[in-house]
Enzyme design. Structure first.
Site, short mmCIF file in Angstrom:
data_model
loop_
_atom_site.label_atom_id
_atom_site.label_comp_id
_atom_site.label_asym_id
_atom_site.label_seq_id
_atom_site.Cartn_x
_atom_site.Cartn_y
_atom_site.Cartn_z
N HIS A 150 0.85 -1.20 0.00
CA HIS A 150 0.00 0.00 0.00
C HIS A 150 0.88 1.25 0.00
O HIS A 150 1.86 1.32 0.75
CB HIS A 150 -0.91 0.01 1.23
CG HIS A 150 -1.66 1.30 1.41
ND1 HIS A 150 -1.52 2.10 2.53
CD2 HIS A 150 -2.53 1.94 0.60
CE1 HIS A 150 -2.29 3.17 2.39
NE2 HIS A 150 -2.91 3.11 1.24
N SER A 151 0.56 2.21 -0.84
CA SER A 151 1.26 3.49 -0.90
C SER A 151 2.77 3.26 -1.11
O SER A 151 3.17 2.56 -2.03
CB SER A 151 0.95 4.29 0.37
OG SER A 151 1.50 5.58 0.30
N MET A 152 3.62 3.81 -0.23
CA MET A 152 5.05 3.67 -0.40
C MET A 152 5.54 2.23 -0.23
O MET A 152 6.63 1.88 -0.66
CB MET A 152 5.79 4.58 0.58
CG MET A 152 5.60 6.07 0.32
SD MET A 152 6.21 6.62 -1.29
CE MET A 152 7.97 6.67 -1.00
#
Length: 908
Positions: A150-152
């Site tokens: 998720h995300s980074m």
């Protein structure tokens, strides 16, 4: 524009995922060496109820999946995936199941501080080794791990392949959720931008090595204002067959935009992900399939085009149509049929021979959303029945309230009939429809309104619907700064109950469609804007597909939405706002030094900003350089000078830039700089009023620039910077500096009033009242003072200079804040921030500000270097806009350089 991005988006259409049993996180013991090297990080196994109890001894038999949280993300975010996968495993009696692991990154702010990204990547590599060791002696031991990031966390997963000792075969599937793959959202330090460059360059240069890794990137759409969806699209590479990027609003059975956090728990998206996981299992190895083609076809099935059938790797080419069903021949070009409690099954056969001459396409729809086959193509039909048929249901596409098929007759020359199967329906009510048509009669072209029409003009089209489908092609709609409101009004002849209409905005060059279901008759509104500009080698047109109700009239009105155009500018360029604000302040600062040199008086910040901060001083030069960089000879000269690439040129190559954007953002920067100046002077007056009531000011006196006490303070703060965190030392000197203008202001006002009293006998009392009042309401002007009050006049000049420096320095502190927050969060693990993006610059800034704090305008006025110091801010502003938009950390260096010249002016 800011309001459009932050508040004006579709409502949250995601359902929450719930656990049926209490979630548990079992901490996995790591090797001592790994635990010692990464004390802040941990690895967990997710479980619920009995399943969690069974796994406490770590005798695992499932398929390993590793979840990586993103910026400030929690390892507990794995629970939605883990829980739904567990329920799905129960449905198949645990024939297959998944073990979901999750990494605890201590909720680090990796989107704002890039210093720990490399550390996180190496830790994930160690975790993969530990996970695979847990299965070492099992019957169906895995040789690889699937990763969900998720995300980074998605970027960290991609970075694994850049590690020297990492074996690419350790991961075969990577799913990223709202991950900014292209560039960082806020490039606040060099470690962040270097990490991105290393990862993206590796993926481009080693594209051949990545063929066995299947990657899916899911973006959140317009609800996600933290990571715009354009950043989540994987770089387009030659290995296009092993990477897929989609926006959640286009994912079948989800059709919903998600915000940055809800993408982790959005039930519709999680269901699509888990269904894909189970379809990816190889029955022989009981692990995720090693076949990259199968992996891509499964992901396309669940995330791009769902045919409303269960996934089959090799569906049968032909099917026998059995069953005692009644055969009915339909010769009409348009046919609808309603089913309600039919006890007998039927086959409706459409002979194609009579239609091939008049029509180019056939379109069929079915509102029964089960997963059985329903449409076939016959090749050997006699008058009574069809013996063998090709299953055309695989050509269907699932939409929110119906499944549809469109076939080009020319592509099926061997078919003699199309057959629709209607099975017995007890208690079910649904409708079917088919029509033959000529493509040109159902395709309408609608030119979009010009960007500068500001919504005053509109494009209209009227569709007198006799059919089931219309395609409205939107001409000249291909740039990210275009944004429109499309209104679709439906009118029907009779008031009978009708199926709802479906409106789909289809963008052919990327999977970013959006779908709206509307009752008939009604007025629907669609926001039309792009996440990605049209590639230069693509000539396709965006389409508005209208799946209509027969005998209804549809009016389509398209207008430019100025609010959404500004929203797009904010969405794509908000990260560059600090650069434009600081550039404006720097221009003002240069103007003040110039005025001080020419008149001997320092002008007011707000007045100087209005006079000096003009876009034509900086913008044309950058535009000329961007234009010239299109020529090889200029690029060669540029590279020979070892100059970095102009950020506007990079944005221009991504089709995210045009000169007018720069002008708008510059003016926005001017506005923010102006109000920050007003805020500072107002705050100064408030603090000074408080100070005057509490403490009687001391006499204005001239201090030495450097005293032993100040030198000790300087060395102490330099040590703080070196041994702990640079941003922390900068914050201390900033807070110290804040008191300087207050002290100067209070002292000058007090002595100004004092001098007013001493002259009272020779002055009109009303004049004195006006002077005294103005001295408290605004920063006094040096010309107001009597000739013998030169000390106070100089103090006022110094005060104005300090306010501008403080304004500049505030933005430096704000840009360094993320590394300070990161350091504070990790203080229990390490006192020293390593690596520190602003350690060396902080030491220079401490020395500069310690001297400037005690400087006065009189010293600067008499300096030989003032002429240079006054002229340097302009080229620095140009350089800042040229090289700082995608590298915010460079702003710090430009400001430090200009302040260093100011210090030299005080000394020389």
């Amino acid at each position: 524009g800011v309001r459009d991005v932050l508040f004006l988006y579709e409502e949250n259409r995601c359902s929450m995922t719930y656990m049926y049993e209490y979630p548990e996180y079992l901490k996995i013991k790591l090797p001592k060496k790994t635990a010692r090297r990464y004390p802040a990080y941990e690895l967990y196994l997710y479980g619920e109820g009995n399943y969690a109890e069974e796994n406490k001894n770590l005798l695992l038999t499932g398929i390993p999946v590793l979840f990586l949280p993103g910026n400030a993300g929690s390892y507990k975010q794995v629970r939605s995936l883990g829980s739904i996968a567990l329920r799905k495993a129960e449905d198949v009696d645990f024939k297959y199941h998944f073990n979901f692991f999750s990494v605890n990154f201590n909720e680090e702010l990796v989107a704002l501080y890039g210093g720990s990204l490399q550390r996180q990547t190496k830790f994930v590599h160690e975790c993969i080794k530990v996970i695979l060791k847990l299965y070492r002696d099992r019957e169906f031991a895995p040789s690889s791990v699937a990763i969900v990031g998720h995300s980074m966390g998605g970027l960290v997963a991609r970075a694994l392949l850049t590690l020297k000792n990492f074996k690419p075969e350790l991961i075969n599937l990577l799913i990223t959720q709202a991950t900014p793959h292209v560039a960082p959202v806020m490039p606040l330090d060099k470690y962040l931008t270097d990490f991105y460059t290393a990862v993206n360059n590796h993926w481009i240069l080693k594209a051949q090595d990545l063929r066995n890794l299947t990657t899916l990137s899911v973006a959140g759409g317009f609800r996600d204002y933290q990571v715009r969806s354009g950043l989540a699209f994987l770089p387009r590479l030659s290995q296009h067959d092993s990477a897929l990027s989609v926006v959640s609003s286009a994912v079948p059975r989800a059709w919903a935009s998600t915000d940055h956090l809800s993408i982790v728990w959005c039930k519709e998206l999680i269901l699509a992900t888990i269904r894909a996981f189970f379809d990816l299992i190889d029955e022989n190895t009981r692990q995720i399939t090693e076949d990259p083609k199968k992996r891509m076809s499964v992901l396309n099935h669940h995330f791009v085009r769902h045919p409303a059938k269960m996934f089959e790797e090799n569906p049968k080419a032909f099917t026998e149509l059995t069953g005692a069903f009644m055969w009915i021949t339909v010769k009409a070009s348009k046919w609808t049929y309603s089913v309600y409690n039919d006890s007998d099954g039927k086959y409706f056969a459409f002979p194609l021979a009579s239609h091939r001459k008049s029509y180019s396409h056939v379109y069929c729809e079915n509102s029964m959303l089960d997963t059985s086959s329903w449409i076939y193509g016959c090749m050997n039909t006699n008058s009574s029945m069809c013996l063998e048929a090709a299953d055309l249901s695989w050509r269907a596409e699932l939409l929110p309230t119906t499944k549809v098929v469109m076939l080009k007759l020319q592509d099926y020359p061997s078919l003699s009939h199309i057959v629709i199967q209607v099975p017995p329906a007890v208690g079910n009510k649904y409708t079917l429809g088919c029509e033959f048509f000529e493509e040109d009669s159902r395709t309408v072209q609608l030119p979009v309104t010009h960007l500068f029409s500001f919504g005053l003009s509109s494009s209209k089209i009227l569709l007198n619907s006799t059919g089931l489908l219309y395609n409205v092609q939107l001409q000249h709609f291909n740039q990210i700064y275009q944004a429109f409101k499309i209104y679709i009004e439906s009118h029907c002849q009779s008031l009978k109950e009708r199926k709802p209409s479906i409106y789909r905005l289809h963008i052919p060059w990327s999977h970013e469609d959006s779908i709206i279901v509307a009752k008939v008759p009604s007025l629907a509104e669609i926001a039309a804007k792009l996440h990605i500009a049209q590639p230069h080698n693509d000539n396709s047109l965006p389409e508005l597909n209208i799946y209509s109700s027969p005998d209804c009239q549809y009016e389509v009105i398209l207008k430019t939405s100025l609010l959404q155009v500004l929203g797009q500018i904010v969405r794509f360029h908000a990260g560059a706002f600090p650069v434009y604000i600081v550039s404006n302040i720097l221009l003002t600062y240069g103007g003040q030094l110039s005025t001080l040199r020419s008149t001997g008086q320092c002008s007011d910040f707000s007045l100087e900003l209005v006079r000096t901060a003009k876009p034509y001083k900086v913008e044309p030069l950058i535009s000329i350089v961007v234009y010239l960089q299109g020529f090889n000879w200029f690029r060669e000269i540029w590279e020979s000078l070892s100059l970095p690439e102009v950020d506007a040129a990079v944005l221009s190559s991504q089709d995210a830039w045009f000169p007018l954007v720069s002008l708008i953002v510059f003016l926005f920067g001017t506005g923010i700089a102006y109000w920050s100046g007003i805020f500072f002077s107002t705050s100064l007056r408030l603090f000074s009023s408080l100070w005057l009531t509490l403490i009687r000011p001391t006499v204005l006196q001239k201090d030495k620039l450097i005293t032993p006490r100040r030198l000790c303070g300087m060395i102490s703060l330099a040590l703080v910077s070196w041994t702990t965190c640079g941003a922390f030392a900068v914050l201390i000197i900033y807070l110290q500096y804040l008191f300087k203008p207050v002290h100067v202001f209070v002292t000058s006002v007090f002595h100004f009033q004092d001098s007013g009293h001493s002259k009272e006998t020779s002055q009109n009392s009303s004049t004195h009242t006006v002077k005294a009042q103005s001295s408290m309401d605004s920063i006094p002007d040096a010309t107001q003072f009597p000739s013998n009050s030169t000390t106070i006049a100089e103090a006022v000049n110094s005060l104005k200079m300090h306010i501008t420096i403080l304004n500049l320095f505030t933005w430096i502190v704000l840009l360094g804040l993320p590394s300070l927050i990161y350091w504070l969060k990790n203080l229990r693990y390490n006192v020293r921030l390593d690596p520190d993006p602003c350690r060396s610059t902080a030491i220079i800034l401490i020395c500069i500000l310690e001297i400037l704090m005690n400087s006065s305008a009189a010293e600067v006025k008499s300096s030989k270097l003032l002429k240079i110091a006054a002229k340097v801010p302009l080229p620095l502003s140009v350089a800042m806009l040229a090289f700082g938009q995608m590298h915010l950390y460079r702003v710090l260096h430009f400001v430090t350089f200009s302040l260093l010249l100011h210090v030299l002016c005080c000394i020389v």
